[in-house]
Design a protein around this motif. Structure first.
Motif, PDB file in Angstrom:
ATOM      1  N   TYR A 264      15.995   8.525   2.135  1.00 40.13           N
ATOM      2  CA  TYR A 264      14.625   8.542   2.647  1.00 40.13           C
ATOM      3  C   TYR A 264      13.953   9.905   2.473  1.00 40.13           C
ATOM      4  N   ALA A 265      14.700  10.973   2.612  1.00 39.85           N
ATOM      5  CA  ALA A 265      14.139  12.323   2.509  1.00 39.85           C
ATOM      6  C   ALA A 265      13.595  12.623   1.111  1.00 39.85           C
ATOM      7  N   GLU A 266      13.946  11.796   0.120  1.00 39.20           N
ATOM      8  CA  GLU A 266      13.437  12.004  -1.244  1.00 39.20           C
ATOM      9  C   GLU A 266      11.980  11.578  -1.391  1.00 39.20           C
ATOM     10  N   PHE A 267      11.475  10.747  -0.458  1.00 47.27           N
ATOM     11  CA  PHE A 267      10.058  10.400  -0.499  1.00 47.27           C
ATOM     12  C   PHE A 267       9.228  11.610  -0.100  1.00 47.27           C
ATOM     13  N   PRO A 268       8.089  11.841  -0.744  1.00 47.57           N
ATOM     14  CA  PRO A 268       7.246  12.973  -0.359  1.00 47.57           C
ATOM     15  C   PRO A 268       6.649  12.760   1.030  1.00 47.57           C
ATOM     16  N   LYS A 269       6.522  13.832   1.768  1.00 45.25           N
ATOM     17  CA  LYS A 269       5.951  13.769   3.110  1.00 45.25           C
ATOM     18  C   LYS A 269       4.436  13.801   2.984  1.00 45.25           C
ATOM     19  N   ILE A 270       3.836  12.615   2.849  1.00 45.05           N
ATOM     20  CA  ILE A 270       2.414  12.518   2.530  1.00 45.05           C
ATOM     21  C   ILE A 270       1.871  11.210   3.087  1.00 45.05           C
ATOM     22  N   SER A 271       0.588  11.168   3.353  1.00 47.81           N
ATOM     23  CA  SER A 271      -0.010   9.943   3.888  1.00 47.81           C
ATOM     24  C   SER A 271      -0.185   8.902   2.790  1.00 47.81           C
ATOM     25  N   PHE A 272      -0.273   7.634   3.193  1.00 46.52           N
ATOM     26  CA  PHE A 272      -0.512   6.538   2.256  1.00 46.52           C
ATOM     27  C   PHE A 272      -1.873   6.702   1.589  1.00 46.52           C
ATOM     28  N   ASP A 273      -2.856   7.207   2.351  1.00 46.36           N
ATOM     29  CA  ASP A 273      -4.196   7.393   1.777  1.00 46.36           C
ATOM     30  C   ASP A 273      -4.148   8.342   0.580  1.00 46.36           C
ATOM     31  N   TYR A 274      -3.455   9.467   0.732  1.00 52.08           N
ATOM     32  CA  TYR A 274      -3.413  10.457  -0.346  1.00 52.08           C
ATOM     33  C   TYR A 274      -2.525  10.014  -1.508  1.00 52.08           C
ATOM     34  N   GLU A 275      -1.375   9.410  -1.196  1.00 52.78           N
ATOM     35  CA  GLU A 275      -0.415   9.069  -2.245  1.00 52.78           C
ATOM     36  C   GLU A 275      -0.790   7.793  -2.989  1.00 52.78           C
ATOM     37  N   VAL A 276      -1.445   6.849  -2.311  1.00 49.78           N
ATOM     38  CA  VAL A 276      -1.707   5.545  -2.929  1.00 49.78           C
ATOM     39  C   VAL A 276      -3.207   5.237  -3.021  1.00 49.78           C
ATOM     40  N   ALA A 277      -3.894   5.211  -1.879  1.00 51.35           N
ATOM     41  CA  ALA A 277      -5.283   4.730  -1.865  1.00 51.35           C
ATOM     42  C   ALA A 277      -6.187   5.553  -2.776  1.00 51.35           C
ATOM     43  N   GLU A 278      -6.082   6.882  -2.702  1.00 51.06           N
ATOM     44  CA  GLU A 278      -6.986   7.717  -3.490  1.00 51.06           C
ATOM     45  C   GLU A 278      -6.605   7.783  -4.973  1.00 51.06           C
ATOM     46  N   LYS A 279      -5.408   7.274  -5.312  1.00 47.58           N
ATOM     47  CA  LYS A 279      -4.983   7.258  -6.714  1.00 47.58           C
ATOM     48  C   LYS A 279      -5.096   5.877  -7.353  1.00 47.58           C
ATOM     49  N   ALA A 280      -5.438   4.883  -6.557  1.00 45.91           N
ATOM     50  CA  ALA A 280      -5.500   3.508  -7.065  1.00 45.91           C
ATOM     51  C   ALA A 280      -6.621   3.365  -8.091  1.00 45.91           C
ATOM     52  N   HIS A 281      -6.385   2.533  -9.109  1.00 50.12           N
ATOM     53  CA  HIS A 281      -7.386   2.323 -10.162  1.00 50.12           C
ATOM     54  C   HIS A 281      -8.542   1.468  -9.669  1.00 50.12           C
ATOM     55  N   SER A 282      -8.256   0.517  -8.787  1.00 47.97           N
ATOM     56  CA  SER A 282      -9.318  -0.336  -8.245  1.00 47.97           C
ATOM     57  C   SER A 282      -9.035  -0.595  -6.771  1.00 47.97           C
ATOM     58  N   VAL A 283     -10.050  -0.346  -5.935  1.00 49.00           N
ATOM     59  CA  VAL A 283      -9.920  -0.527  -4.484  1.00 49.00           C
ATOM     60  C   VAL A 283     -11.136  -1.302  -3.990  1.00 49.00           C
ATOM     61  N   ALA A 284     -10.892  -2.279  -3.131  1.00 51.84           N
ATOM     62  CA  ALA A 284     -11.975  -3.045  -2.510  1.00 51.84           C
ATOM     63  C   ALA A 284     -11.890  -2.889  -0.996  1.00 51.84           C
ATOM     64  N   VAL A 285     -13.031  -3.059  -0.335  1.00 52.34           N
ATOM     65  CA  VAL A 285     -13.078  -2.985   1.125  1.00 52.34           C
ATOM     66  C   VAL A 285     -13.695  -4.262   1.670  1.00 52.34           C
ATOM     67  N   VAL A 286     -13.065  -4.801   2.704  1.00 49.78           N
ATOM     68  CA  VAL A 286     -13.590  -5.972   3.404  1.00 49.78           C
ATOM     69  C   VAL A 286     -14.109  -5.494   4.760  1.00 49.78           C
ATOM     70  N   PRO A 287     -15.409  -5.656   5.040  1.00 53.94           N
ATOM     71  CA  PRO A 287     -15.984  -5.109   6.272  1.00 53.94           C
ATOM     72  C   PRO A 287     -15.563  -5.896   7.521  1.00 53.94           C
ATOM     73  N   PHE A 288     -15.445  -5.161   8.629  1.00 55.16           N
ATOM     74  CA  PHE A 288     -15.236  -5.759   9.945  1.00 55.16           C
ATOM     75  C   PHE A 288     -16.159  -5.054  10.925  1.00 55.16           C
ATOM     76  N   SER A 289     -16.964  -5.837  11.661  1.00 55.44           N
ATOM     77  CA  SER A 289     -17.967  -5.249  12.553  1.00 55.44           C
ATOM     78  C   SER A 289     -17.747  -5.623  14.014  1.00 55.44           C
ATOM     79  N   GLY A 290     -16.584  -6.188  14.343  1.00 55.67           N
ATOM     80  CA  GLY A 290     -16.327  -6.588  15.718  1.00 55.67           C
ATOM     81  C   GLY A 290     -15.782  -5.452  16.570  1.00 55.67           C
ATOM     82  N   GLU A 291     -15.252  -5.826  17.735  1.00 54.76           N
ATOM     83  CA  GLU A 291     -14.719  -4.829  18.669  1.00 54.76           C
ATOM     84  C   GLU A 291     -13.468  -4.174  18.087  1.00 54.76           C
ATOM     85  N   TRP A 292     -13.446  -2.868  18.093  1.00 49.55           N
ATOM     86  CA  TRP A 292     -12.293  -2.116  17.592  1.00 49.55           C
ATOM     87  C   TRP A 292     -12.298  -0.745  18.246  1.00 49.55           C
TER      88      TRP A 292
END
Length: 447
Positions: free
Chosen positions: A226-254
Motif C-alpha cells: 500500500y505504501a507504494e501508492f502516492p500520497k495524493i488526493s483522487f482529485d489531483y491524481e485522477v479527476a484533473e488528469k482525466a481526458h473526459s469528465v462529466a458532471v451531474v448536478p444535484f440541487s437538493g439538501e446537502w
C-alpha cells in the motif's frame, strides 16, 4: 453496481466526542423517525437501502475503525481497511483492487465513490443513479456529482462546467480547489458547482491507473504494498488528469456536518445525555457522555460537549477552528468501541515513585470474547461487576460472575468470553501502560 463509501478522518473537528478510533461519522447523535438515534454512516447506509439502489456496498476505512464499523453496520457492508492513512487516491485504489481481485468484479462494472457522512436526502441517491447511467452510456470516462452551491464557500473545491449536454449532465471545463471567498463568488456566477466528492466510473478505468503504481494478481499483495501508492488526493491524481469528465448536478439538501456549528443545526434536542439547560439559554446545545450531570444557563450560541476524552465549551461560530488547537493536546483515547463491546478509562494516574496505574470499565456483549493474550509490562486485576463469563488463565478455563476477582501477572496468557452481558473493572499496574503492549494467539473455546 458497486458503491464504495469512504470513511476516513482523524477525529479532530468534533472533539472531544470524536477521536482517531471514533470519527465524526460514528457518533450516534442523529434522530430517526422512530425516535431512535443513529450515526452519520448508519444514516447513509439506511438511505441507500431505502432509495432502492441496486448496489453492493463496500466501506473503505483505516484499520482503527474496523471494530466500530462492525458494531454499527454488522454484515450490511463489506469492509476494506487501509494499513495506514495516505489520502483519497490510495484509499480508492485499494477499494478498486478489492472489487477486482477479491470480489472478481468485471471491468465494465460501474463503481460509485462517495463520502460515508453527507447529510442529504433521497434526491442525492437518485442523482447517483443518473451518474451510473451516464457511465453506462459512455458520456465520459469519469462522472462526478456537482452540488449546487448555497453560498461562496472557501471550504470546498469547485467544478466549472462547459457547454453542451443532453440535460442530465454537463461536460467539465476545469476544477478550482478551495478558492478564496471572492473567487468563489466569481465561480458561482459562472454556474460552478461544489465538488461533493462523488465519482462514477467503470472498474477497468481505475484499475488501469492502479496498475501504473502496483502490478499485482492478488488483493492481499496490493494491500501489503500500500505504501507504494502516492500520497495524493483522487482529485489531483485522477479527476484533473482525466481526458473526459462529466458532471451531474444535484440541487437538493446537502450539508457537511463536519463542525459543531453545522452538526448542532440538525440535532432535534438541545440537551443529549445527563444535561439540563436553564431558561436563559439561547441556541445552545449540550452533549454529555459523562455520568456527572451538567447544568448550563445564560449562554447564547454555544456548544458544550463532555465525554471521557475531554470537555469543550465554545462559541458555535468558533468551532471551525478547534482542530488546530486539539492537535496540540496529547492524550490517549478514553473511550472506544471494539468488536466485542466497549471500554471507558476511569482513572489514569502516575505516582511519586514513578509507578503507573490505569483503571478501565470494560463491557463485553453476550457471546463476544477478548483474544487470548499476554502483556510484557503490566499486571492486571479484574473485578467482575455484572454478568457471567468464561475466564482463561494459562490454558485453564473457569466460570466467573459478578463479585469475582482475578489477578493476571505479567507475561501470563489470558482471555475472557461473555456468557451474558459482562462488565468488569480492570486495574493495570506497570510501565509503560500502552495499548500495543499485547501479544495474541488463538484459543479454542470449548463452548
Amino acid at each position: 453496481m458497486q458503491l464504495v463509501l469512504l470513511s476516513g478522518g482523524s477525529g479532530k473537528r468534533l472533539w472531544p466526542l470524536s477521536n482517531n478510533a471514533r470519527s465524526k461519522q460514528f457518533l450516534p447523535l442523529l434522530e430517526k423517525e422512530d425516535g431512535g438515534m443513529e450515526s452519520m454512516v448508519q444514516r447513509v447506509v439506511r438511505q441507500v437501502k431505502e432509495a432502492d439502489i441496486d448496489a453492493e456496498i463496500t466501506l473503505a476505512t483505516n484499520a482503527s475503525q474496523l471494530d466500530i464499523i462492525t458494531n454499527q453496520l454488522g454484515d450490511a457492508v463489506s469492509v476494506v481497511t487501509e494499513p495506514e492513512r495516505r489520502d483519497t487516491f490510495p484509499a480508492i485504489a485499494l477499494a478498486a483492487s478489492y472489487l477486482k481481485l477479491h470480489k472478481q468484479c468485471d471491468d465494465d462494472e460501474v463503481v460509485i465513490i462517495m463520502p460515508c457522512d453527507p447529510f442529504t436526502e433521497t434526491g442525492y441517491f437518485r442523482t447517483i443513479g443518473k451518474m451510473a447511467e451516464c457511465v453506462k452510456k459512455d458520456v465520459a470516462e469519469l462522472v462526478l456529482m456537482g452540488i449546487s452551491p448555497t453560498y461562496p464557500s472557501a471550504k470546498y473545491g469547485y467544478v466549472v462546467p462547459g457547454q453542451g449536454a443532453d440535460g442530465e449532465w454537463l461536460p467539465v471545463a476545469r476544477f478550482t480547489e478551495k478558492p478564496t471567498v471572492e473567487v468563489a463568488k466569481q465561480l458561482i456566477e459562472q454556474k460552478a458547482f461544489w465538488n461533493g466528492g462523488v465519482f462514477a466510473f467503470r472498474l477497468g478505468y481505475i484499475m488501469d491507473i492502479v496498475r501504473k503504481h502496483i502490478q499485482s494478481e492478488s488483493f492481499e499483495d496490493t494491500r501489503s504494498r500500500y505504501a507504494e501508492f502516492p500520497k495524493i488526493s483522487f482529485d489531483y491524481e485522477v479527476a484533473e488528469k482525466a481526458h473526459s469528465v462529466a458532471v451531474v448536478p444535484f440541487s437538493g439538501e446537502w450539508k457537511d456536518l463536519g463542525t459543531w456549528n453545522t452538526l448542532t443545526d440538525e440535532l432535534h434536542h438541545t440537551a443529549i445525555g445527563n444535561a439540563l439547560l436553564g431558561p436563559k439559554c439561547e441556541n445552545t446545545h449540550v452533549i454529555n457522555e459523562l455520568q456527572y450531570p451538567i447544568f448550563v444557563d445564560g449562554l447564547k450560541d454555544v456548544v458544550v460537549s463532555a465525554c471521557p476524552d475531554g470537555i469543550l465549551v465554545c462559541a458555535k461560530k468558533e468551532t471551525e477552528n478547534i482542530k488546530k488547537y486539539v492537535e496540540t493536546l496529547e492524550h490517549r483515547p478514553m473511550y472506544e468501541e471494539r468488536r466485542w463491546g466497549t471500554y471507558r478509562v476511569i482513572d489514569d494516574s502516575t505516582y511519586d515513585d514513578g509507578s503507573h496505574s490505569l483503571t478501565k470499565s470494560i463491557t463485553l456483549q453476550p457471546g463476544k470474547n477478548i483474544s487470548y493474550q499476554q502483556h510484557h509490562h503490566r499486571t492486571e486485576v479484574w473485578t467482575f461487576v455484572e454478568g457471567e463469563g468464561i475466564f482463561v488463565l494459562d490454558g485453564e478455563e473457569r466460570h466467573v460472575k459478578a463479585g469475582d476477582t482475578v489477578v493476571i501477572p505479567v507475561e501470563h496468557w489470558h482471555a475472557i468470553k461473555a456468557v451474558t452481558r459482562l462488565t468488569f473493572i480492570e486495574v493495570q499496574m506497570g510501565n509503560p501502560l500502552v495499548e500495543d503492549d499485547i501479544v495474541r494467539k488463538e484459543w479454542d473455546w470449548k463452548d
